[in-house]
Design a protein around this motif. Structure first.
Motif, PDB file in Angstrom:
ATOM      1  N   THR A 148      90.575 -68.744  19.150  1.00  0.00           N
ATOM      2  CA  THR A 148      90.114 -69.200  20.454  1.00  0.00           C
ATOM      3  C   THR A 148      89.648 -68.017  21.295  1.00  0.00           C
ATOM      4  OG1 THR A 148      91.547 -71.146  20.462  1.00  0.00           O
ATOM      5  CG2 THR A 148      90.783 -70.342  22.596  1.00  0.00           C
ATOM      6  N   ALA A 149      88.416 -68.086  21.780  1.00  0.00           N
ATOM      7  CA  ALA A 149      87.832 -66.989  22.549  1.00  0.00           C
ATOM      8  C   ALA A 149      86.438 -67.395  22.995  1.00  0.00           C
ATOM      9  CB  ALA A 149      87.749 -65.710  21.710  1.00  0.00           C
ATOM     10  N   VAL A 150      85.859 -66.575  23.858  1.00  0.00           N
ATOM     11  CA  VAL A 150      84.437 -66.651  24.135  1.00  0.00           C
ATOM     12  C   VAL A 150      83.732 -65.773  23.112  1.00  0.00           C
ATOM     13  CG1 VAL A 150      82.577 -66.238  25.786  1.00  0.00           C
ATOM     14  CG2 VAL A 150      84.799 -67.085  26.585  1.00  0.00           C
ATOM     15  N   TYR A 151      82.772 -66.340  22.426  1.00  0.00           N
ATOM     16  CA  TYR A 151      82.037 -65.625  21.389  1.00  0.00           C
ATOM     17  C   TYR A 151      80.678 -65.207  21.928  1.00  0.00           C
ATOM     18  CZ  TYR A 151      85.457 -66.768  17.812  1.00  0.00           C
ATOM     19  OH  TYR A 151      86.609 -66.846  17.064  1.00  0.00           O
ATOM     20  N   TYR A 152      80.336 -63.933  21.733  1.00  0.00           N
ATOM     21  CA  TYR A 152      79.107 -63.359  22.254  1.00  0.00           C
ATOM     22  C   TYR A 152      78.198 -62.908  21.122  1.00  0.00           C
ATOM     23  CZ  TYR A 152      81.651 -63.019  26.674  1.00  0.00           C
ATOM     24  OH  TYR A 152      82.369 -63.294  27.813  1.00  0.00           O
ATOM     25  N   CYS A 153      76.968 -63.322  21.180  1.00  0.00           N
ATOM     26  CA  CYS A 153      75.963 -62.814  20.259  1.00  0.00           C
ATOM     27  C   CYS A 153      75.587 -61.392  20.662  1.00  0.00           C
ATOM     28  CB  CYS A 153      74.732 -63.723  20.280  1.00  0.00           C
ATOM     29  SG  CYS A 153      73.431 -63.249  19.116  1.00  0.00           S
ATOM     30  N   TYR A 154      75.377 -60.536  19.672  1.00  0.00           N
ATOM     31  CA  TYR A 154      75.039 -59.132  19.895  1.00  0.00           C
ATOM     32  C   TYR A 154      73.827 -58.749  19.053  1.00  0.00           C
ATOM     33  CZ  TYR A 154      75.120 -54.101  19.069  1.00  0.00           C
ATOM     34  OH  TYR A 154      74.768 -52.785  18.911  1.00  0.00           O
ATOM     35  N   GLY A 155      72.974 -57.913  19.631  1.00  0.00           N
ATOM     36  CA  GLY A 155      71.865 -57.360  18.880  1.00  0.00           C
ATOM     37  C   GLY A 155      71.520 -55.974  19.362  1.00  0.00           C
ATOM     38  N   ASN A 156      70.962 -55.163  18.471  1.00  0.00           N
ATOM     39  CA  ASN A 156      70.513 -53.820  18.821  1.00  0.00           C
ATOM     40  C   ASN A 156      69.081 -53.637  18.349  1.00  0.00           C
ATOM     41  OD1 ASN A 156      70.112 -50.763  18.110  1.00  0.00           O
ATOM     42  ND2 ASN A 156      71.761 -50.843  19.630  1.00  0.00           N
ATOM     43  N   GLU A 157      68.211 -53.281  19.283  1.00  0.00           N
ATOM     44  CA  GLU A 157      66.808 -53.055  18.995  1.00  0.00           C
ATOM     45  C   GLU A 157      66.411 -51.688  19.533  1.00  0.00           C
ATOM     46  OE1 GLU A 157      62.762 -54.859  20.783  1.00  0.00           O
ATOM     47  OE2 GLU A 157      63.974 -56.306  19.669  1.00  0.00           O
ATOM     48  N   ASN A 158      65.989 -50.794  18.643  1.00  0.00           N
ATOM     49  CA  ASN A 158      65.575 -49.449  19.027  1.00  0.00           C
ATOM     50  C   ASN A 158      66.637 -48.732  19.859  1.00  0.00           C
ATOM     51  OD1 ASN A 158      62.444 -50.987  19.325  1.00  0.00           O
ATOM     52  ND2 ASN A 158      62.902 -49.460  17.759  1.00  0.00           N
ATOM     53  N   GLY A 159      67.888 -48.912  19.472  1.00  0.00           N
ATOM     54  CA  GLY A 159      68.981 -48.233  20.128  1.00  0.00           C
ATOM     55  C   GLY A 159      69.468 -48.873  21.408  1.00  0.00           C
ATOM     56  N   VAL A 160      68.935 -50.023  21.771  1.00  0.00           N
ATOM     57  CA  VAL A 160      69.322 -50.715  22.992  1.00  0.00           C
ATOM     58  C   VAL A 160      70.158 -51.932  22.635  1.00  0.00           C
ATOM     59  CG1 VAL A 160      68.508 -51.893  25.068  1.00  0.00           C
ATOM     60  CG2 VAL A 160      67.251 -49.930  24.167  1.00  0.00           C
ATOM     61  N   ASP A 161      71.314 -52.070  23.291  1.00  0.00           N
ATOM     62  CA  ASP A 161      72.194 -53.209  23.058  1.00  0.00           C
ATOM     63  C   ASP A 161      71.784 -54.407  23.897  1.00  0.00           C
ATOM     64  OD1 ASP A 161      75.220 -51.168  22.854  1.00  0.00           O
ATOM     65  OD2 ASP A 161      73.752 -51.717  21.315  1.00  0.00           O
ATOM     66  N   TYR A 162      71.884 -55.584  23.303  1.00  0.00           N
ATOM     67  CA  TYR A 162      71.636 -56.840  23.991  1.00  0.00           C
ATOM     68  C   TYR A 162      72.799 -57.785  23.731  1.00  0.00           C
ATOM     69  CZ  TYR A 162      66.845 -55.145  24.394  1.00  0.00           C
ATOM     70  OH  TYR A 162      65.727 -54.392  24.677  1.00  0.00           O
ATOM     71  N   TRP A 163      73.128 -58.586  24.745  1.00  0.00           N
ATOM     72  CA  TRP A 163      74.247 -59.502  24.668  1.00  0.00           C
ATOM     73  C   TRP A 163      73.848 -60.888  25.139  1.00  0.00           C
ATOM     74  CZ3 TRP A 163      78.729 -58.021  22.427  1.00  0.00           C
ATOM     75  CH2 TRP A 163      78.971 -56.648  22.317  1.00  0.00           C
ATOM     76  N   GLY A 164      74.370 -61.907  24.460  1.00  0.00           N
ATOM     77  CA  GLY A 164      74.252 -63.258  24.955  1.00  0.00           C
ATOM     78  C   GLY A 164      75.256 -63.515  26.063  1.00  0.00           C
ATOM     79  N   GLN A 165      75.161 -64.669  26.687  1.00  0.00           N
ATOM     80  CA  GLN A 165      76.056 -64.988  27.794  1.00  0.00           C
ATOM     81  C   GLN A 165      77.398 -65.539  27.338  1.00  0.00           C
ATOM     82  OE1 GLN A 165      74.134 -67.895  30.280  1.00  0.00           O
ATOM     83  NE2 GLN A 165      74.416 -69.571  28.819  1.00  0.00           N
ATOM     84  N   GLY A 166      77.535 -65.863  26.067  1.00  0.00           N
ATOM     85  CA  GLY A 166      78.799 -66.309  25.515  1.00  0.00           C
ATOM     86  C   GLY A 166      78.894 -67.810  25.354  1.00  0.00           C
ATOM     87  N   THR A 167      79.638 -68.230  24.335  1.00  0.00           N
ATOM     88  CA  THR A 167      79.912 -69.638  24.105  1.00  0.00           C
ATOM     89  C   THR A 167      81.395 -69.793  23.773  1.00  0.00           C
ATOM     90  OG1 THR A 167      79.240 -71.619  22.848  1.00  0.00           O
ATOM     91  CG2 THR A 167      79.277 -69.537  21.641  1.00  0.00           C
ATOM     92  N   GLN A 168      82.028 -70.789  24.370  1.00  0.00           N
ATOM     93  CA  GLN A 168      83.473 -70.973  24.227  1.00  0.00           C
ATOM     94  C   GLN A 168      83.802 -71.661  22.912  1.00  0.00           C
ATOM     95  OE1 GLN A 168      86.124 -70.099  26.473  1.00  0.00           O
ATOM     96  NE2 GLN A 168      87.358 -70.650  24.663  1.00  0.00           N
ATOM     97  N   VAL A 169      84.763 -71.097  22.189  1.00  0.00           N
ATOM     98  CA  VAL A 169      85.342 -71.728  21.004  1.00  0.00           C
ATOM     99  C   VAL A 169      86.827 -71.922  21.267  1.00  0.00           C
ATOM    100  CG1 VAL A 169      85.907 -71.468  18.562  1.00  0.00           C
ATOM    101  CG2 VAL A 169      83.646 -70.788  19.400  1.00  0.00           C
ATOM    102  N   THR A 170      87.284 -73.162  21.186  1.00  0.00           N
ATOM    103  CA  THR A 170      88.689 -73.482  21.409  1.00  0.00           C
ATOM    104  C   THR A 170      89.237 -74.191  20.184  1.00  0.00           C
ATOM    105  OG1 THR A 170      88.334 -73.701  23.797  1.00  0.00           O
ATOM    106  CG2 THR A 170      90.346 -74.670  22.880  1.00  0.00           C
ATOM    107  N   VAL A 171      90.304 -73.641  19.613  1.00  0.00           N
ATOM    108  CA  VAL A 171      90.953 -74.212  18.436  1.00  0.00           C
ATOM    109  C   VAL A 171      92.333 -74.681  18.873  1.00  0.00           C
ATOM    110  CG1 VAL A 171      91.641 -73.880  16.053  1.00  0.00           C
ATOM    111  CG2 VAL A 171      89.690 -72.603  16.987  1.00  0.00           C
ATOM    112  N   SER A 172      92.528 -75.984  18.927  1.00  0.00           N
ATOM    113  CA  SER A 172      93.761 -76.541  19.464  1.00  0.00           C
ATOM    114  C   SER A 172      93.949 -77.955  18.974  1.00  0.00           C
ATOM    115  CB  SER A 172      93.732 -76.527  20.994  1.00  0.00           C
ATOM    116  OG  SER A 172      94.880 -77.149  21.538  1.00  0.00           O
ATOM    117  N   SER A 173      95.206 -78.320  18.752  1.00  0.00           N
ATOM    118  CA  SER A 173      95.535 -79.696  18.466  1.00  0.00           C
ATOM    119  C   SER A 173      95.816 -80.445  19.753  1.00  0.00           C
ATOM    120  CB  SER A 173      96.730 -79.784  17.517  1.00  0.00           C
ATOM    121  OG  SER A 173      97.874 -79.176  18.098  1.00  0.00           O
TER     122      SER A 173
END
Length: 115
Positions: A90-115
């Motif tokens: 369970t966490a917020v998952y963020y997409c990551y990418g690197n282009e020409n030495g520059v980091d980029y991040w997504g805004q995040g998507t929530q994943v919840t694992v629970s009964s």
């Protein structure tokens, strides 16, 4: 503008599966590295999985054998198939990418694992 747009998060029971997807928009250049990070409340952001260059895949030990990362360079996407999910995932998952030495991040998507 360059954007990383995530989708696929949600609520799932322990032992279930989810697939996260991330689309790279706004650039004609390929990102050499793309992957997924996650952050749970009170914890540091950690690398979950990365896909590098011609096909190298790396995973944090806690997800090995359960998660698989895929990348489609032509469509500028990266996906994470998550199986046998545990509450500790369970966490917020963020997409990551690197282009020409520059980091980029997504805004995040929530994943919840629970009964």
């Amino acid at each position: 503008q360059v954007q990383l747009v995530e989708s696929g998060g949600g609520l799932v029971q322990p032992g279930g599966s989810l697939r996260l997807s991330c689309e790279h928009r706004g650039s004609i250049f390929d990102m050499y590295v793309m992957g997924w990070y996650r952050q749970a409340p009170g914890n540091q952001r950690e690398m979950v999985a990365t896909f590098t260059g011609g096909g190298r895949r790396d995973y944090v030990d806690s997800v090995k054998g359960r998660f698989t990362i895929f990348r489609d360079n032509h469509l500028k996407t990266v996906s994470l198939q998550m199986n046998s999910l545990k509450p500790e995932d369970t966490a917020v998952y963020y997409c990551y990418g690197n282009e020409n030495g520059v980091d980029y991040w997504g805004q995040g998507t929530q994943v919840t694992v629970s009964s």
